[in-house]
Design an enzyme around this catalytic site. Structure first.
Site, PDB file in Angstrom:
ATOM      1  N   SER A  22       0.826  -1.196   0.000  1.00 21.25           N
ATOM      2  CA  SER A  22       0.000   0.000   0.000  1.00 21.25           C
ATOM      3  C   SER A  22       0.863   1.251   0.000  1.00 21.25           C
ATOM      4  O   SER A  22       2.083   1.182   0.142  1.00 21.25           O
ATOM      5  CB  SER A  22      -0.921  -0.016   1.220  1.00 21.25           C
ATOM      6  N   HIS A  76       0.502  15.670  -3.023  1.00 21.68           N
ATOM      7  CA  HIS A  76       1.062  16.654  -3.958  1.00 21.68           C
ATOM      8  C   HIS A  76       0.379  17.993  -3.713  1.00 21.68           C
ATOM      9  O   HIS A  76      -0.824  18.039  -3.444  1.00 21.68           O
ATOM     10  CB  HIS A  76       0.836  16.230  -5.417  1.00 21.68           C
ATOM     11  N   CYS A 106      -4.100  -2.163   1.957  1.00 25.92           N
ATOM     12  CA  CYS A 106      -4.426  -3.535   1.611  1.00 25.92           C
ATOM     13  C   CYS A 106      -4.782  -4.285   2.881  1.00 25.92           C
ATOM     14  O   CYS A 106      -4.116  -4.142   3.910  1.00 25.92           O
ATOM     15  CB  CYS A 106      -3.235  -4.202   0.920  1.00 25.92           C
TER      16      CYS A 106
END
Length: 253
Positions: free
Chosen positions: A102, A107, A130
């Protein structure tokens, strides 16, 4: 997740949360715009972003293994954090974390509307986990970590796992809306709309701030220094920008 399902082997479901916010600011002159960028660069430098990601990691029950971070000139930062789930062994402004299969990424993007004299700071966060872990529990913290005027969120559960009888499970927790995982006091501040595709385990929510307190959107300017008509004009520009971003349409030209 108090009531855990009995599974056959490892939980193979992948849960992805895409969290996107916009912070709007009125910046009239080029200098004000540059100052705003410098302010954002200081507020969300690699140290601050690292602390945010570390808290997200803690909230989803993972362990930080290694941190690498870098600030850039004239602006921006990158951070990479290796993390692992507790049960397992251990360009632009970017944040990246690995949870075995995972990851977490962040950003940030500043930009300006030249005609409306509006500066926009955008943050994109993606959390993929996950197994049993769901990143939805981090939403209140993420919303509170940024000045969020517009928020869009997508959550999707992919794949399937099996119970101990071999029956395929395409969802291992109850969800009807992303809003169910956001504090009511936060939701009261926003207009929120859902677009969900339940058959595909795909959930989308977008939120728009209700009240525009002009002082919160002025950079290095006191609201009482402005004439009433100017205040109304600026508020109208801010609201137009927010509505267009929220609607994903160019409405006002």
């Amino acid at each position: 997740m108090a009531d855990k399902l009995a599974l056959y082997g490892f939980n193979n479901l992948t849960k992805s949360l895409s969290f996107n916010i916009y912070d709007i600011c009125y910046a009239k002159s080029e200098r004000e715009q540059r100052d705003y960028i410098a302010y954002i660069d200081e507020q969300y430098n690699s140290e601050r972003l690292t602390s945010i990601l570390e808290e997200v990691t803690r909230m989803i029950g993972a362990t930080v293994l290694n941190i690498a971070k870098q600030d850039y000139e004239p602006q921006g930062a990158s951070v990479a954090i290796l993390i692992a789930e507790g049960s397992m062994k251990p360009q632009q402004r970017t944040l990246l974390g690995h949870l075995d299969k995972s990851h977490v990424t962040v950003h940030t993007y500043p930009e300006f509307h030249p005609d409306r004299e509006i500066a926009t700071f955008r943050v994109d966060i993606d959390v993929a986990t996950c197994g049993e872990i769901t990143p939805l529990s981090t939403l209140d913290y993420l919303i509170g970590s940024f000045d969020s005027d517009i928020i869009t969120m997508d959550y999707r559960v992919r794949g399937f796992t099996r119970d101990i009888d071999g029956k395929k499970l395409y969802l291992d927790h109850k969800i009807t809306s992303i809003q169910d995982y956001i504090d009511d006091k936060i939701l009261e501040r926003y207009d929120a709309v859902d677009i969900n595709v339940y058959g595909a385990n795909l959930f989308h929510t977008k939120m728009l701030i209700k009240e525009v307190d002009l002082q919160n959107y002025l950079f290095k300017t006191d609201v009482y220094e402005l004439p009433p008509k100017t205040r109304l004009a600026i508020t109208d520009r801010l609201r137009q920008e927010m509505i267009e971003i929220y609607s994903s349409k160019n409405i006002y030209g």
